[in-house]
Design a protein around this motif. Sequence first.
Motif, PDB file in Angstrom:
ATOM      1  N   VAL A  70     -37.043  45.458  53.726  1.00 59.33           N
ATOM      2  CA  VAL A  70     -38.501  45.594  53.694  1.00 59.33           C
ATOM      3  C   VAL A  70     -39.010  45.646  52.255  1.00 59.33           C
ATOM      4  CG1 VAL A  70     -38.601  48.141  53.827  1.00 59.33           C
ATOM      5  CG2 VAL A  70     -40.472  46.771  54.732  1.00 59.33           C
ATOM      6  N   ILE A  71     -38.303  46.351  51.364  1.00 64.17           N
ATOM      7  CA  ILE A  71     -38.713  46.375  49.959  1.00 64.17           C
ATOM      8  C   ILE A  71     -38.531  45.004  49.325  1.00 64.17           C
ATOM      9  CG2 ILE A  71     -38.285  47.408  47.691  1.00 64.17           C
ATOM     10  CD1 ILE A  71     -39.577  49.319  49.677  1.00 64.17           C
ATOM     11  N   GLY A  72     -37.406  44.350  49.658  1.00 60.79           N
ATOM     12  CA  GLY A  72     -37.120  43.041  49.073  1.00 60.79           C
ATOM     13  C   GLY A  72     -38.027  41.931  49.552  1.00 60.79           C
ATOM     14  N   SER A  73     -38.520  42.046  50.786  1.00 60.92           N
ATOM     15  CA  SER A  73     -39.320  40.964  51.358  1.00 60.92           C
ATOM     16  C   SER A  73     -40.806  41.072  51.058  1.00 60.92           C
ATOM     17  CB  SER A  73     -39.130  40.928  52.890  1.00 60.92           C
ATOM     18  OG  SER A  73     -37.794  40.681  53.230  1.00 60.92           O
ATOM     19  N   MET A  74     -41.270  42.251  50.698  1.00 62.02           N
ATOM     20  CA  MET A  74     -42.711  42.432  50.512  1.00 62.02           C
ATOM     21  C   MET A  74     -43.335  41.437  49.526  1.00 62.02           C
ATOM     22  SD  MET A  74     -43.059  46.614  50.766  1.00 62.02           S
ATOM     23  CE  MET A  74     -44.839  46.691  50.597  1.00 62.02           C
ATOM     24  N   PRO A  75     -42.708  41.145  48.373  1.00 56.67           N
ATOM     25  CA  PRO A  75     -43.335  40.188  47.456  1.00 56.67           C
ATOM     26  C   PRO A  75     -43.358  38.753  47.991  1.00 56.67           C
ATOM     27  CG  PRO A  75     -41.692  41.543  46.323  1.00 56.67           C
ATOM     28  CD  PRO A  75     -41.504  41.759  47.786  1.00 56.67           C
ATOM     29  N   PHE A  76     -42.457  38.426  48.930  1.00 54.92           N
ATOM     30  CA  PHE A  76     -42.310  37.054  49.406  1.00 54.92           C
ATOM     31  C   PHE A  76     -42.899  36.824  50.795  1.00 54.92           C
ATOM     32  CE2 PHE A  76     -38.669  38.293  46.767  1.00 54.92           C
ATOM     33  CZ  PHE A  76     -38.797  37.385  45.725  1.00 54.92           C
ATOM     34  N   TRP A  77     -43.462  37.881  51.397  1.00 52.41           N
ATOM     35  CA  TRP A  77     -43.870  37.830  52.791  1.00 52.41           C
ATOM     36  C   TRP A  77     -44.915  36.756  53.057  1.00 52.41           C
ATOM     37  CZ3 TRP A  77     -42.914  38.001  57.460  1.00 52.41           C
ATOM     38  CH2 TRP A  77     -43.819  38.337  58.460  1.00 52.41           C
ATOM     39  N   HIS A  98     -53.225  36.773  54.121  1.00 57.04           N
ATOM     40  CA  HIS A  98     -52.587  37.098  52.854  1.00 57.04           C
ATOM     41  C   HIS A  98     -52.446  38.609  52.722  1.00 57.04           C
ATOM     42  CE1 HIS A  98     -51.384  36.448  48.681  1.00 57.04           C
ATOM     43  NE2 HIS A  98     -52.116  37.517  48.383  1.00 57.04           N
ATOM     44  N   GLN A  99     -51.280  39.053  52.257  1.00 56.76           N
ATOM     45  CA  GLN A  99     -50.994  40.478  52.111  1.00 56.76           C
ATOM     46  C   GLN A  99     -50.839  40.821  50.633  1.00 56.76           C
ATOM     47  OE1 GLN A  99     -47.280  41.714  53.756  1.00 56.76           O
ATOM     48  NE2 GLN A  99     -47.532  43.849  53.190  1.00 56.76           N
ATOM     49  N   SER A 100     -51.581  41.817  50.180  1.00 53.93           N
ATOM     50  CA  SER A 100     -51.438  42.313  48.815  1.00 53.93           C
ATOM     51  C   SER A 100     -50.327  43.357  48.784  1.00 53.93           C
ATOM     52  CB  SER A 100     -52.754  42.934  48.337  1.00 53.93           C
ATOM     53  OG  SER A 100     -52.595  43.493  47.055  1.00 53.93           O
ATOM     54  N   VAL A 101     -49.353  43.186  47.878  1.00 58.57           N
ATOM     55  CA  VAL A 101     -48.209  44.098  47.820  1.00 58.57           C
ATOM     56  C   VAL A 101     -48.106  44.708  46.425  1.00 58.57           C
ATOM     57  CG1 VAL A 101     -46.928  42.837  49.576  1.00 58.57           C
ATOM     58  CG2 VAL A 101     -46.609  42.250  47.179  1.00 58.57           C
ATOM     59  N   ARG A 102     -47.374  45.813  46.340  1.00 59.74           N
ATOM     60  CA  ARG A 102     -47.207  46.515  45.065  1.00 59.74           C
ATOM     61  C   ARG A 102     -45.741  46.585  44.663  1.00 59.74           C
ATOM     62  NH1 ARG A 102     -51.332  51.666  46.021  1.00 59.74           N
ATOM     63  NH2 ARG A 102     -53.142  50.435  46.680  1.00 59.74           N
ATOM     64  N   VAL A 103     -44.964  45.632  45.098  1.00 54.71           N
ATOM     65  CA  VAL A 103     -43.553  45.550  44.732  1.00 54.71           C
ATOM     66  C   VAL A 103     -43.357  44.285  43.914  1.00 54.71           C
ATOM     67  CG1 VAL A 103     -41.189  45.385  45.596  1.00 54.71           C
ATOM     68  CG2 VAL A 103     -42.860  46.780  46.823  1.00 54.71           C
ATOM     69  N   SER A 104     -42.701  44.393  42.777  1.00 50.73           N
ATOM     70  CA  SER A 104     -42.536  43.238  41.894  1.00 50.73           C
ATOM     71  C   SER A 104     -41.518  42.265  42.465  1.00 50.73           C
ATOM     72  CB  SER A 104     -42.083  43.698  40.507  1.00 50.73           C
ATOM     73  OG  SER A 104     -40.759  44.200  40.555  1.00 50.73           O
ATOM     74  N   TYR A 105     -41.601  41.013  42.015  1.00 48.16           N
ATOM     75  CA  TYR A 105     -40.630  40.004  42.440  1.00 48.16           C
ATOM     76  C   TYR A 105     -39.217  40.389  41.985  1.00 48.16           C
ATOM     77  CZ  TYR A 105     -44.228  36.764  44.038  1.00 48.16           C
ATOM     78  OH  TYR A 105     -45.251  36.175  44.738  1.00 48.16           O
ATOM     79  N   LYS A 106     -39.105  40.971  40.801  1.00 44.53           N
ATOM     80  CA  LYS A 106     -37.794  41.380  40.296  1.00 44.53           C
ATOM     81  C   LYS A 106     -37.158  42.426  41.209  1.00 44.53           C
ATOM     82  CE  LYS A 106     -35.499  43.443  36.279  1.00 44.53           C
ATOM     83  NZ  LYS A 106     -35.682  44.008  34.910  1.00 44.53           N
TER      84      LYS A 106
END
Length: 370
Positions: free
Chosen positions: A288-295, A167-175
């Motif tokens: 990469v910015i768009g995929s971070m929340p869904f990775w 599991h990866q913790s990310v700081r980019v919102s789903y929006k």
Amino acid sequence: MSFGGPIAHLGYFHKTYVVRKKWIDEKSFADLVALCQFLPGPASSQVGIGIGAMRAGLSGAIVAWLGFTLPSVLLLIAFAYLIYGVDVGGAGWIHGLKLVAVAIVAQAVLGMANKLAAGRLRASIAFGALAAVLLWQAPWVQVAIIAAAGVAGMLLFKEERSPDVQHQSVRVSYKTGIICLSLFVVILIGLPIVRLVTGNEWVVLMDSFYRTGSLVFGGGHVVVPLLETETMLNGWMSKEEFVAGYGAVQAVPGPLFTFAAYIGVFIQGVPGAVLAIVAVFLPGFLLVIGSMPFWNSLRRITRLQGAMASMNAAVVGILFAALYDPIWTSSVTTSIEFIIAAALFVLLVFWKLPPWTIVILGAVAGQIWL
């Protein structure tokens, strides 16, 4: 300072941002690298973008990209003006740079083949891609090959799985992620339509480089055949100028994608270089910015992993084709040229000399013997 290609870039990032500055932890860095290797685009640049986003959001991502990209962009723009209008076929040192390109692409192809095209099935996919690219010279062919390989991979590699899914913790919102992914698709579909309707030369340039940046799977060297197809079909430069620029890009730090700046100078000077750089990097940035929340969810889809395995094998075939044409066909025509290229390959692969020293040796050898 980041000489040595994508693997070396990742080493620099790890040493600086994980070990020394402690901006991100070991696990987050490993997960970010896995994400960027999974996505199309320049993986090492995308890792830098991701680190910037984790540190300071979207503005941090943009500044990180600028910092990592600008040095090589400036050097390649200067080199393009140095040889612009020069008979590159008649300069010995320029021909030496073309032989450097032979050695370095051969190393990249063999390394990728061992990892991504091992086994009869993957090797056959790579061969099919090679044959298709050489038989049909058109931009849509490479798109069709990668897409067809993806579909085939879903059927042929149903059991393909990543060995370690954490599991990866990310700081980019789903929006933010949805907006970036939507922009990626809208631009990819919209640019060819605008290009067809207007025929504007700036739109043509942006469409060509954006589409190229969207299709690069498997590492920075894969951008070479894609850019070569666009460059030759649009008549932006000669094969000799293209291969000479590829040899030069090995001598500068930073990502191989900055080769676009060199090509942009031949098209529209410095403004062309700026637009080419932005266009070729923009898809990887948005992805990469768009995929971070869904990775975390995406990389657990088995069929998607199978598609990626097949697409990577196809990429090996495309790069093999580029090694033959234009790199080999425009560089190696005599015995002495073959000897120099082989010597550079041995020094690079077996003596483990860094690429920038190979560039210098190639240029010197070319000036002396060619």
